[in-house]
Design a protein around this motif. Structure first.
Motif, PDB file in Angstrom:
ATOM      1  N   TYR A 145       1.004  -1.048   0.091  1.00 18.55           N
ATOM      2  CA  TYR A 145      -0.502   0.035   0.153  1.00 18.55           C
ATOM      3  C   TYR A 145       0.793   0.905  -0.040  1.00 18.55           C
ATOM      4  CZ  TYR A 145       1.410   0.224   5.250  1.00 18.55           C
ATOM      5  OH  TYR A 145       2.037   0.882   5.781  1.00 18.55           O
ATOM      6  N   HIS A 146      -0.115   2.800  -0.040  1.00 25.98           N
ATOM      7  CA  HIS A 146       1.140   3.571   0.005  1.00 25.98           C
ATOM      8  C   HIS A 146       1.209   4.598   1.063  1.00 25.98           C
ATOM      9  CE1 HIS A 146      -0.025   3.711  -4.600  1.00 25.98           C
ATOM     10  NE2 HIS A 146       0.854   4.068  -4.470  1.00 25.98           N
ATOM     11  N   GLY A 147       2.281   4.519   1.471  1.00 30.51           N
ATOM     12  CA  GLY A 147       2.793   5.257   2.744  1.00 30.51           C
ATOM     13  C   GLY A 147       2.593   7.029   2.418  1.00 30.51           C
ATOM     14  N   ARG A 148       3.083   7.982   3.276  1.00 34.41           N
ATOM     15  CA  ARG A 148       3.225   9.277   3.795  1.00 34.41           C
ATOM     16  C   ARG A 148       4.199   8.953   3.037  1.00 34.41           C
ATOM     17  NH1 ARG A 148      -0.602  12.451   3.710  1.00 34.41           N
ATOM     18  NH2 ARG A 148       0.213  15.134   3.902  1.00 34.41           N
ATOM     19  N   GLU A 225      -8.723   2.803  12.424  1.00 37.57           N
ATOM     20  CA  GLU A 225      -8.996   3.232  11.054  1.00 37.57           C
ATOM     21  C   GLU A 225      -8.922   2.381  10.622  1.00 37.57           C
ATOM     22  OE1 GLU A 225      -6.013   5.698  10.972  1.00 37.57           O
ATOM     23  OE2 GLU A 225      -4.562   4.652  10.229  1.00 37.57           O
ATOM     24  N   PRO A 228     -12.577  -0.513   6.253  1.00 43.45           N
ATOM     25  CA  PRO A 228     -11.380  -0.911   5.493  1.00 43.45           C
ATOM     26  C   PRO A 228     -10.468  -0.829   3.854  1.00 43.45           C
ATOM     27  CG  PRO A 228     -14.031   0.208   4.006  1.00 43.45           C
ATOM     28  CD  PRO A 228     -12.892   0.495   5.265  1.00 43.45           C
ATOM     29  N   LEU A 229     -10.055   0.648   4.550  1.00 42.64           N
ATOM     30  CA  LEU A 229      -8.583   1.270   3.168  1.00 42.64           C
ATOM     31  C   LEU A 229      -7.755   0.909   3.785  1.00 42.64           C
ATOM     32  CD1 LEU A 229     -10.936   4.809   2.037  1.00 42.64           C
ATOM     33  CD2 LEU A 229     -10.900   1.843   1.156  1.00 42.64           C
ATOM     34  N   GLY A 230      -7.024   0.179   4.499  1.00 39.18           N
ATOM     35  CA  GLY A 230      -6.379   0.454   5.140  1.00 39.18           C
ATOM     36  C   GLY A 230      -5.223   0.979   6.174  1.00 39.18           C
ATOM     37  N   PRO A 231      -3.822   0.857   6.351  1.00 38.18           N
ATOM     38  CA  PRO A 231      -3.624   1.804   7.226  1.00 38.18           C
ATOM     39  C   PRO A 231      -2.659   3.406   6.854  1.00 38.18           C
ATOM     40  CG  PRO A 231      -2.040  -0.144   7.126  1.00 38.18           C
ATOM     41  CD  PRO A 231      -3.310   0.193   6.238  1.00 38.18           C
ATOM     42  N   PHE A 232      -3.485   4.446   7.856  1.00 37.07           N
ATOM     43  CA  PHE A 232      -3.132   5.468   7.656  1.00 37.07           C
ATOM     44  C   PHE A 232      -2.976   6.280   8.655  1.00 37.07           C
ATOM     45  CE2 PHE A 232      -6.468   9.774   6.449  1.00 37.07           C
ATOM     46  CZ  PHE A 232      -4.946   9.955   6.024  1.00 37.07           C
TER      47      PHE A 232
ATOM     48  N   VAL B 111      -3.744  11.898  -0.688  1.00 33.98           N
ATOM     49  CA  VAL B 111      -4.626  10.890  -0.055  1.00 33.98           C
ATOM     50  C   VAL B 111      -6.298  11.373  -0.894  1.00 33.98           C
ATOM     51  CG1 VAL B 111      -6.095  11.304   2.403  1.00 33.98           C
ATOM     52  CG2 VAL B 111      -3.230  11.125   1.958  1.00 33.98           C
ATOM     53  N   PHE B 113      -9.841   9.936   0.240  1.00 30.48           N
ATOM     54  CA  PHE B 113     -10.757   9.854   1.591  1.00 30.48           C
ATOM     55  C   PHE B 113     -12.126   9.031   0.904  1.00 30.48           C
ATOM     56  CE2 PHE B 113      -8.483  13.379   3.253  1.00 30.48           C
ATOM     57  CZ  PHE B 113      -7.981  12.593   4.610  1.00 30.48           C
ATOM     58  N   VAL B 143     -12.200   8.210   6.841  1.00 27.88           N
ATOM     59  CA  VAL B 143     -11.826   7.690   6.567  1.00 27.88           C
ATOM     60  C   VAL B 143     -10.525   7.480   5.399  1.00 27.88           C
ATOM     61  CG1 VAL B 143     -11.515   5.255   5.133  1.00 27.88           C
ATOM     62  CG2 VAL B 143     -13.063   5.930   7.290  1.00 27.88           C
ATOM     63  N   GLY B 144      -9.810   7.588   5.393  1.00 29.09           N
ATOM     64  CA  GLY B 144      -8.809   7.666   4.102  1.00 29.09           C
ATOM     65  C   GLY B 144      -7.574   6.908   4.031  1.00 29.09           C
ATOM     66  N   TYR B 145      -7.088   6.868   2.339  1.00 24.42           N
ATOM     67  CA  TYR B 145      -5.526   6.117   2.948  1.00 24.42           C
ATOM     68  C   TYR B 145      -4.526   7.140   1.855  1.00 24.42           C
ATOM     69  CZ  TYR B 145      -7.598   4.772  -1.955  1.00 24.42           C
ATOM     70  OH  TYR B 145      -8.034   4.640  -3.404  1.00 24.42           O
ATOM     71  N   HIS B 146      -3.874   6.560   1.476  1.00 21.42           N
ATOM     72  CA  HIS B 146      -2.734   7.145   0.609  1.00 21.42           C
ATOM     73  C   HIS B 146      -2.316   6.750  -0.893  1.00 21.42           C
ATOM     74  CE1 HIS B 146      -0.979   8.383   4.565  1.00 21.42           C
ATOM     75  NE2 HIS B 146      -0.795  10.140   3.704  1.00 21.42           N
ATOM     76  N   GLY B 147      -2.724   7.575  -1.930  1.00 23.16           N
ATOM     77  CA  GLY B 147      -3.318   6.919  -3.564  1.00 23.16           C
ATOM     78  C   GLY B 147      -1.440   6.943  -4.202  1.00 23.16           C
ATOM     79  N   GLY B 230      -5.699  -2.549   1.931  1.00 25.10           N
ATOM     80  CA  GLY B 230      -6.049  -1.248   1.383  1.00 25.10           C
ATOM     81  C   GLY B 230      -5.965  -1.521  -0.054  1.00 25.10           C
ATOM     82  N   PRO B 231      -6.272  -0.592  -1.161  1.00 25.62           N
ATOM     83  CA  PRO B 231      -6.186   0.187  -1.917  1.00 25.62           C
ATOM     84  C   PRO B 231      -4.728  -0.040  -2.781  1.00 25.62           C
ATOM     85  CG  PRO B 231      -8.262   1.273  -1.737  1.00 25.62           C
ATOM     86  CD  PRO B 231      -7.516  -0.024  -0.386  1.00 25.62           C
TER      87      PRO B 231
END
Lengths: 393, 393
Positions: A145-148, A225, A228-232, B111, B113, B143-147, B230-231
């Motif tokens: 997954y993508h991180g920051r 958190e 369903p979209l993974g760690p953030f 990111v 959401f 809820v959010g995640y990094h893209g 996540g995606p």
């Protein structure tokens, strides 16, 4: 006899002439020789014209963009220079204790994988005790997954305890994380031409070098958190990386076959030459070595990770950075996160000073180091990734 | 009378003087007036000294970094210039048909959401039919995640159908996605000083402007890969954004109270002034309007998203970009993804030419547009985000 008078600059030491990792100090691009930095800008005239600008830069970004031919030429010339009996004109060594390292490159996209089967199984058992520990996709693709990218920091940067939401008895509560953890990982720094659909056989052309990574993780924030979209936010507050990047070229003798998967993988994930890497990692918690994760146990290699990451048409560009995921092996002392090592806090570890720990306390320091086999019995080193936890703001 | 002779540059049209969105053409930074681009470099002398370099740049990056005072001054001066009876010296209008738009800024972190309750519930019903459609955390945090920042592309860029793994009867199979979808979203472009722990009351100081987003999604790839982290590849191949960024300052009259959540939120997510935005979105599939998602129905605002994203200590920096997640409302014709609109392909839509669609076919074009209420009964426009699907490589 080399002109570099440093007993740590020896082939049986991790930062001898077989390693030559790159970093960035206040003086720009430098190479590490033993316990010294050798800034390259003052000796830029010792290199060919096409390398002069690259070694004179403030960061490694131009070198990353230049690609494998430049990387190979630079390493070959550096090897000559550091083995010479006289210093190149302008060459000055700076003791590491006097060096202030900077993040050596601009992180473009950061991807975190999940490629240790033992880690994935341990986490599955802890987080989803009623399900099979390994999800069905895990043996078919390197899960990631993508991180920051904006919070990747260089080793030595303090890590402020993150605040956030965690599950409470009557709904979520807010405050400093009470389950702050580490993840001992190995990261890969990308460069060369922008490309997509990179085959496993070409992956090494896009990887400049290797660094140790501590992917700090707030388990309580993450647990609440992540569906369903993974760690953030449980991950995005800080990711520490080593200050010196070990060139991939130094690791020719560290290559090993990764452990077999229980099923065949799809053709785009097959490797013609294995890219498992035999790194021996050590994790220290306040001066106590608490874990020795074996990187050779990882099920998916960086070449498979890069092939997967780009198979959908996504590009890899200079500065892209991806990490292996927590490195854990089959034994308890192989576990690369404290979540696993203390089994979610139920089995605390005892440090040298007699204190016990389940998760990180304010003031704790974690240092991760590693070595790999090099040529002629030498040892290739990876710069430590160190960080100290500060109390929440 | 203004010197700009373009009937589309009128206050009852989306790109009249009330909007003035920024973009980047081959000539650098430009502002859109009606159906023309006004390049700013040739009229840089019409601005104060501190703005000269910002409007003369090749991208919006320096302007984003400059922060709110510069943004406000620039917009005020531009408003004078475009309402004047004579053109500023050097001012030349270029018809949009002759303009080649570029991605207007360097995307730092991206990111995505998940802030439409209707979307989250629809997806929950489709992907997890045996569970409650909304997970327990959803009403407590955005809820959010990094893209992937590196594959954000400007409107008009073709989108090559991604390849990847999807679930098959006897294990995964590999090939071009057979369930290629869109997500109609609204994106927020960040600028100003680097900051963390941004309160909701200060969020607007860090948001330069607003663009429409199409977060292309391969549902078959996503469904197989997305657990537990996540995606990833189902989203990372392309994310399209509008070519012209509508300044946040143009949206003062578009502010609305978002729909109430069923529970109180934690203090850091409370807004003193609501930042819901009343955008009316239209999604066209090959010239047929198939959906009209109402952005005012989003449960979490951009101010809450930014407060959440930084509450753990993570920084926001110029070029950071975050999107709302798919915009869907309570009615079927409000659904902002084809997954929802066709209920996972079971209820195809009929286009004007009589053909039926469940997911995207090669050659299909999707165009998303939007407007919002402006001052004095005017309409504020958002530049279209358009893309055409090409066959897999």
């Amino acid at each position: 006899m080399t002109w570099i008078e440093d007993p740590a600059f020896a082939s049986d030491r991790p930062f001898g002439p077989q390693t030559l990792p790159y970093g960035v100090t206040g003086d720009g691009v430098a190479v590490r020789v033993g316990d010294h930095a050798l800034p390259l800008r003052p000796i830029a005239n010792s290199f060919s014209e096409r390398l002069t600008d690259l070694v004179s830069a403030d960061t490694l970004d131009p070198l990353l963009a230049a690609g494998r031919p430049a990387w190979s030429e630079l390493r070959a010339r550096l090897t000559e220079l550091v083995n010479d009996t006289v210093a190149p004109r302008g060459g000055t060594l700076v003791p590491l204790a006097e060096v202030s390292n900077r993040l050596p490159f601009t992180v473009a996209d950061y991807v975190d994988f999940y490629c240790s089967r033992h880690h994935a199984e341990n986490v599955g058992r802890i987080f989803r005790p009623n399900d099979a520990p390994l999800l069905p996709n895990w043996t078919h693709l390197p899960v990631g997954y993508h991180g920051r990218a904006g919070t990747v920091v260089v080793s030595g940067t303090d890590v402020v305890r993150p605040k956030g939401q965690r599950k409470g008895e009557h709904g979520p509560v807010f405050g400093p994380s009470v389950r702050l953890d580490i993840e001992a990982e190995v990261g890969f720094v990308c460069g060369g031409p922008v490309a997509s659909q990179v085959p496993t056989s070409a992956a090494a052309e896009h990887v400049f070098g290797v660094v140790l990574v501590n992917d700090w993780s707030a388990r309580d924030i993450q647990a609440w958190e992540y569906q369903p979209l993974g760690p953030f936010l449980g991950k995005s507050f800080a990711t520490s990386v080593g200050a010196w990047i070990t060139p991939l070229e130094a690791l020719a003798l560290a290559r090993v076959e990764p452990p077999a998967l229980p099923n065949e993988v799809l053709p785009y994930l097959v490797e013609d030459q294995p890219w498992g890497l035999d790194l021996s990692i050590e994790v220290s918690w306040n001066d106590t070595v608490v874990s020795e994760p074996p990187f050779a146990q990882m099920s998916w290699t960086f070449a498979q990770q890069l092939a997967h990451m780009t198979v959908n048409g996504a590009t890899v560009r200079p500065g892209d950075f991806f990490a292996s995921g927590t490195v854990s092996g089959p034994e308890k002392w192989h576990r690369g996160s404290f979540l696993e090592l203390t089994w979610s806090g139920k089995e605390p570890v005892t440090l040298k000073d007699g204190s016990q720990r389940s998760f990180l306390e304010d003031g704790d320091t974690v240092v991760i180091t590693a070595t790999a086999p090099g040529e002629d019995g030498s040892v290739v080193g990876f710069a430590e990734v160190a960080g100290t936890v500060l109390a929440a703001d």
